[in-house]
Design a protein around this motif. Structure first.
Motif, PDB file in Angstrom:
ATOM      1  N   ASP A  56     -33.208  10.189  18.993  1.00 31.29           N
ATOM      2  CA  ASP A  56     -34.541  10.696  18.676  1.00 31.29           C
ATOM      3  C   ASP A  56     -35.130  11.437  19.869  1.00 31.29           C
ATOM      4  O   ASP A  56     -35.686  12.533  19.732  1.00 31.29           O
ATOM      5  N   LEU A  57     -35.010  10.820  21.052  1.00 24.48           N
ATOM      6  CA  LEU A  57     -35.559  11.439  22.250  1.00 24.48           C
ATOM      7  C   LEU A  57     -34.816  12.718  22.593  1.00 24.48           C
ATOM      8  O   LEU A  57     -35.420  13.738  22.939  1.00 24.48           O
ATOM      9  N   ALA A  58     -33.490  12.683  22.485  1.00 22.95           N
ATOM     10  CA  ALA A  58     -32.687  13.865  22.806  1.00 22.95           C
ATOM     11  C   ALA A  58     -33.060  15.044  21.915  1.00 22.95           C
ATOM     12  O   ALA A  58     -33.094  16.192  22.373  1.00 22.95           O
ATOM     13  N   SER A  59     -33.374  14.771  20.661  1.00 24.24           N
ATOM     14  CA  SER A  59     -33.729  15.857  19.736  1.00 24.24           C
ATOM     15  C   SER A  59     -35.017  16.556  20.173  1.00 24.24           C
ATOM     16  O   SER A  59     -35.216  17.736  19.879  1.00 24.24           O
ATOM     17  N   GLN A  60     -35.886  15.831  20.894  1.00 21.45           N
ATOM     18  CA  GLN A  60     -37.133  16.422  21.380  1.00 21.45           C
ATOM     19  C   GLN A  60     -36.912  17.234  22.658  1.00 21.45           C
ATOM     20  O   GLN A  60     -37.726  18.109  22.977  1.00 21.45           O
ATOM     21  N   LEU A  61     -35.839  16.944  23.381  1.00 19.39           N
ATOM     22  CA  LEU A  61     -35.647  17.524  24.708  1.00 19.39           C
ATOM     23  C   LEU A  61     -34.678  18.694  24.750  1.00 19.39           C
ATOM     24  O   LEU A  61     -34.722  19.485  25.691  1.00 19.39           O
TER      25      LEU A  61
END
Length: 298
Positions: free
Chosen positions: A32-37
């Motif tokens: 989830d975090l990687a998709s934002q970054l």
């Protein structure tokens, strides 16, 4: 199973910028975090800690490759919100390599990364803010030591280096621009702590000339002098998470006033009425002790 970490090759280490992120929402996964970054750069590795920071927030670390402008990257990242949660990012300092890197991670040129939630989490110690870091003070708690009076670190720079205190965070971030205006970019800059830096030159004549020129530059240095082995006061910059201000009083001026009760505000609040999350704001404060700031103001 062998859980030891594989060291990061030195040529890769030089390309990595390590970023601390906190205020992650419940249930947020590494994916989830990687998709934002991903839109902000190439991810080398990422993990979300099992434990929480001292403020009770979920946090993690991200390693990104080939970052050209760290300030611009942080500015962009700090605009990220996941649902009602406004994420907070900072450049990570003094984080152990084997606390960050998952030996089973797969890294690709496309920036995709395999992440395991909770991998690499070490026990949090007092003063570590729950990030897995240990400060010099942590290592010495309950211990005593004797230091040889003849120790004189950085003595080779006596007379040919300057110690300076910048007036605020913006001046600190723009030190290379300032030096370029004064001396065409000459001088090696090293961060000491707080707003203090060490600027070294090839010879004492250059150092003295730059000292005189720097004294004429306004709105940059609050103090600058030759390095001759003198004792320097201890200061550190801390980020205060200010929350609980009534909505009718919620202005940047009030937030800064709260921060000013703990030290000199060197990075002012930047909250906007357009923000989705108005529950807190960060302010940068210069303090003169190593204790964790945790207090309430009525």
């Amino acid at each position: 199973m062998d859980r030891r970490r594989i060291p990061i090759p030195e040529n890769v280490q030089r390309r990595i910028t390590k970023i601390f992120v906190t205020n992650l929402p419940e249930g947020c996964s590494g994916a989830d975090l990687a998709s934002q970054l991903r839109s902000f750069g190439q991810i080398y590795d990422l993990y979300i800690a099992r434990k929480r920071d001292r403020g009770g927030n979920r946090f993690g670390f991200v390693s990104m490759l080939d970052v050209n402008d760290k300030d611009e990257l942080l500015k962009n990242l700090r605009s990220i919100r996941m649902g009602e949660y406004k994420l907070w990012f900072n450049i990570a300092r003094f984080v152990l390599e084997d606390d960050e890197i998952n030996s089973n991670s797969v890294h690709s040129k496309s920036g995709n990364t395999n992440t395991k939630e909770g991998e690499g989490q070490s026990d949090s110690k007092p003063g570590s803010a729950g990030t897995g870091e240990r400060t010099f003070k942590d290592m010495l708690v309950g211990k005593s030591m004797t230091i040889d009076n003849n120790i004189n670190a950085f003595s080779s720079l006596h007379g040919r280096a300057l110690v300076a205190k910048m007036i605020d965070v913006e001046a600190l971030k723009n030190i290379y621009v300032t030096l370029n205006d004064i001396c065409q970019g000459q001088g090696k800059v090293q961060f000491i702590g707080g707003l203090d830096i060490l600027i070294s030159f090839e010879d004492s004549e250059m150092a003295v000339a730059i000292l005189e020129a720097a004294k004429k530059v306004e709105n940059n240095f609050s103090m600058i002098r030759l390095w001759e082995g003198q004792s320097l006061g201890f200061e550190r910059m801390t980020w205060l998470k200010v929350q609980g201000i009534p909505l009718q009083l919620l202005t940047n001026e009030v937030i800064d006033a709260v921060g000013g009760m703990f030290g000199k505000v060197v990075h002012k609040a930047n909250q906007s009425e357009k923000d989705h999350d108005l529950s807190f704001e960060y302010v940068g404060v210069l303090v003169g002790e190593g204790k964790r700031v945790s207090d309430e103001i009525v």
